[in-house]
Scaffold this motif. Sequence first.
Motif, short mmCIF file in Angstrom:
data_model
loop_
_atom_site.label_atom_id
_atom_site.label_comp_id
_atom_site.label_asym_id
_atom_site.label_seq_id
_atom_site.Cartn_x
_atom_site.Cartn_y
_atom_site.Cartn_z
N VAL A 49 -8.09 -74.02 -43.59
CA VAL A 49 -7.38 -73.95 -44.87
C VAL A 49 -8.36 -74.28 -45.99
O VAL A 49 -9.01 -75.34 -45.96
N ARG A 50 -8.48 -73.37 -46.94
CA ARG A 50 -9.34 -73.63 -48.11
C ARG A 50 -8.46 -73.89 -49.33
O ARG A 50 -7.61 -73.05 -49.68
N PHE A 51 -8.66 -75.05 -49.94
CA PHE A 51 -8.04 -75.32 -51.24
C PHE A 51 -8.99 -74.76 -52.29
O PHE A 51 -10.04 -75.35 -52.58
N THR A 52 -8.62 -73.59 -52.84
CA THR A 52 -9.59 -72.83 -53.63
C THR A 52 -10.01 -73.55 -54.91
O THR A 52 -11.18 -73.53 -55.26
N SER A 53 -9.06 -74.19 -55.60
CA SER A 53 -9.46 -74.80 -56.87
C SER A 53 -10.27 -76.07 -56.63
O SER A 53 -11.06 -76.48 -57.48
N ARG A 54 -10.10 -76.69 -55.48
CA ARG A 54 -10.94 -77.83 -55.12
C ARG A 54 -12.25 -77.39 -54.46
O ARG A 54 -13.17 -78.20 -54.28
N ASN A 55 -12.28 -76.12 -54.05
CA ASN A 55 -13.43 -75.56 -53.35
C ASN A 55 -13.81 -76.40 -52.13
O ASN A 55 -14.97 -76.74 -51.92
N ILE A 56 -12.78 -76.70 -51.32
CA ILE A 56 -13.01 -77.49 -50.12
C ILE A 56 -12.24 -76.82 -48.97
O ILE A 56 -11.13 -76.32 -49.18
N THR A 57 -12.89 -76.77 -47.81
CA THR A 57 -12.30 -76.06 -46.68
C THR A 57 -12.15 -77.01 -45.50
O THR A 57 -13.09 -77.72 -45.15
N TYR A 58 -10.94 -77.03 -44.92
CA TYR A 58 -10.64 -77.94 -43.82
C TYR A 58 -10.39 -77.19 -42.52
O TYR A 58 -9.84 -76.08 -42.53
N LEU A 59 -10.74 -77.83 -41.42
CA LEU A 59 -10.30 -77.39 -40.09
C LEU A 59 -9.27 -78.40 -39.61
O LEU A 59 -9.54 -79.61 -39.55
N ALA A 60 -8.06 -77.89 -39.29
CA ALA A 60 -7.01 -78.75 -38.75
C ALA A 60 -6.68 -78.28 -37.34
O ALA A 60 -6.38 -77.10 -37.13
N ASP A 61 -6.76 -79.19 -36.37
CA ASP A 61 -6.40 -78.84 -34.99
C ASP A 61 -4.97 -78.27 -34.96
O ASP A 61 -4.05 -78.81 -35.61
N ALA A 62 -4.79 -77.18 -34.21
CA ALA A 62 -3.51 -76.48 -34.22
C ALA A 62 -2.36 -77.39 -33.79
O ALA A 62 -1.33 -77.47 -34.47
N MET A 63 -2.51 -78.11 -32.67
CA MET A 63 -1.38 -78.90 -32.18
C MET A 63 -1.10 -80.10 -33.09
O MET A 63 0.07 -80.46 -33.29
N THR A 64 -2.15 -80.68 -33.67
CA THR A 64 -1.95 -81.77 -34.63
C THR A 64 -1.14 -81.28 -35.83
O THR A 64 -0.17 -81.92 -36.25
N ALA A 65 -1.52 -80.09 -36.34
CA ALA A 65 -0.81 -79.53 -37.49
C ALA A 65 0.62 -79.13 -37.10
O ALA A 65 1.57 -79.42 -37.84
N ILE A 66 0.78 -78.51 -35.93
CA ILE A 66 2.11 -78.05 -35.53
C ILE A 66 3.05 -79.24 -35.30
O ILE A 66 4.21 -79.22 -35.70
N ASN A 67 2.53 -80.30 -34.67
CA ASN A 67 3.37 -81.48 -34.48
C ASN A 67 3.83 -82.05 -35.82
O ASN A 67 4.98 -82.47 -35.97
N TYR A 68 2.93 -82.04 -36.81
CA TYR A 68 3.32 -82.51 -38.14
C TYR A 68 4.38 -81.59 -38.74
O TYR A 68 5.41 -82.05 -39.26
N ILE A 69 4.14 -80.26 -38.65
CA ILE A 69 5.06 -79.28 -39.23
C ILE A 69 6.45 -79.43 -38.61
O ILE A 69 7.47 -79.39 -39.30
N ARG A 70 6.50 -79.62 -37.28
CA ARG A 70 7.78 -79.72 -36.56
C ARG A 70 8.58 -80.96 -36.97
O ARG A 70 9.80 -80.99 -36.87
N THR A 71 7.88 -82.02 -37.37
CA THR A 71 8.57 -83.29 -37.59
C THR A 71 8.68 -83.69 -39.06
O THR A 71 9.46 -84.57 -39.39
N CYS A 72 7.89 -83.04 -39.93
CA CYS A 72 7.82 -83.56 -41.30
C CYS A 72 9.04 -83.20 -42.13
O CYS A 72 9.36 -83.87 -43.11
N GLY A 73 9.75 -82.10 -41.74
CA GLY A 73 10.91 -81.68 -42.52
C GLY A 73 10.56 -81.21 -43.92
O GLY A 73 11.38 -81.25 -44.82
#
Lengths: 192, 192
Positions: free
Chosen positions: B129-153
Amino acid sequence: MVNYPNGKKASVTHNPTSFADRGMTLEKDINQTNDYYLSIDRAVIHKKPTPVQIVKVDYPMRSAAKITEAYFKLPSTTDYNGIYRGKYIDFEAKECAVNTSFPLKSIHAHQIAHLEAVCRHGAIAFLIVRFTSRNITYLADAMTAINYIRTCGRRSIPYEWFTENAYEIPYNYVRPVDYLKVVDEVYFRENA
Amino acid sequence: MVNYPNGKKASVTHNPTSFADRGMTLEKDINQTNDYYLSIDRAVIHKKPTPVQIVKVDYPMRSAAKITEAYFKLPSTTDYNGIYRGKYIDFEAKECAVNTSFPLKSIHAHQIAHLEAVCRHGAIAFLIVRFTSRNITYLADAMTAINYIRTCGRRSIPYEWFTENAYEIPYNYVRPVDYLKVVDEVYFRENA
């Protein structure tokens, strides 16, 4: 061959598949097999989309963007890849109308280079070749086939090479090209 | 914010990238990085072609087949996959214009399902994921991100989640998105 009573020779009946569908039956069979593997969570293997160079797109009001000019591009990789039992899987599939040999012109040089590259990195890679008039489908290990291609000095692989060096892929109603059964036997040294 | 001497408010300057190019810079950067990895035989990772439903094709005499009607299809998988150090690699890449959070509507439900499936089979899978205006690019592990997405509401992942749970991808002139450096550190437990 016994002739008909009217004295005419019996002709070999050809597959009635239309020109537009040529080479598509194997693709449909593999897609159906992959869908089945996916549905029982056995493997995640997909066909890549056909590469297209998009030139013009219309954006009509209230409806989907319509591509009005595009051209087919040569694929830079193989058609299928995915994951099975923790391993990266990569293969190309081709139908062959000729009974006696598989013409090498149907596989591009950069596809050969791609198969060699993924093998260097630890992939399970192979060719699936269907001899349509024989109605038989083979799995040939990529490096075994490439070594033959590099040294044979021929423009085609004879049919006998497949009977001796490749593996027949079993047919099954729900898995028309059950290639993972062969992958289990060849790459995981099991009788699945 | 300090105003200009003429009393006008300083406006935030927007990236002059045209509409057509929106979201394309990250793709170009990743493609360039993948080309570099391929050229030094470090990994074989490709972007899949954009899936297109072809409706009409013209076959003009003496020239290439021209697609005259086609439509974009929803991708059923992620955009990138391949092999690295014997492992199947799979990821989706997204640019994000918003400073404060990453909207989840930009990732389709079947892409989430696909990432979960390949992880079950042993893949290394992640989001870039690149935050374009910050000009910074992140790698997020898929399962870490999906677990957050599933539970964060929530309908978006806050920027702070990335600073705490994801990994910044270093920029390099020849490898604009040098994500394999992060993959080495995160999935192979090394300081590469």
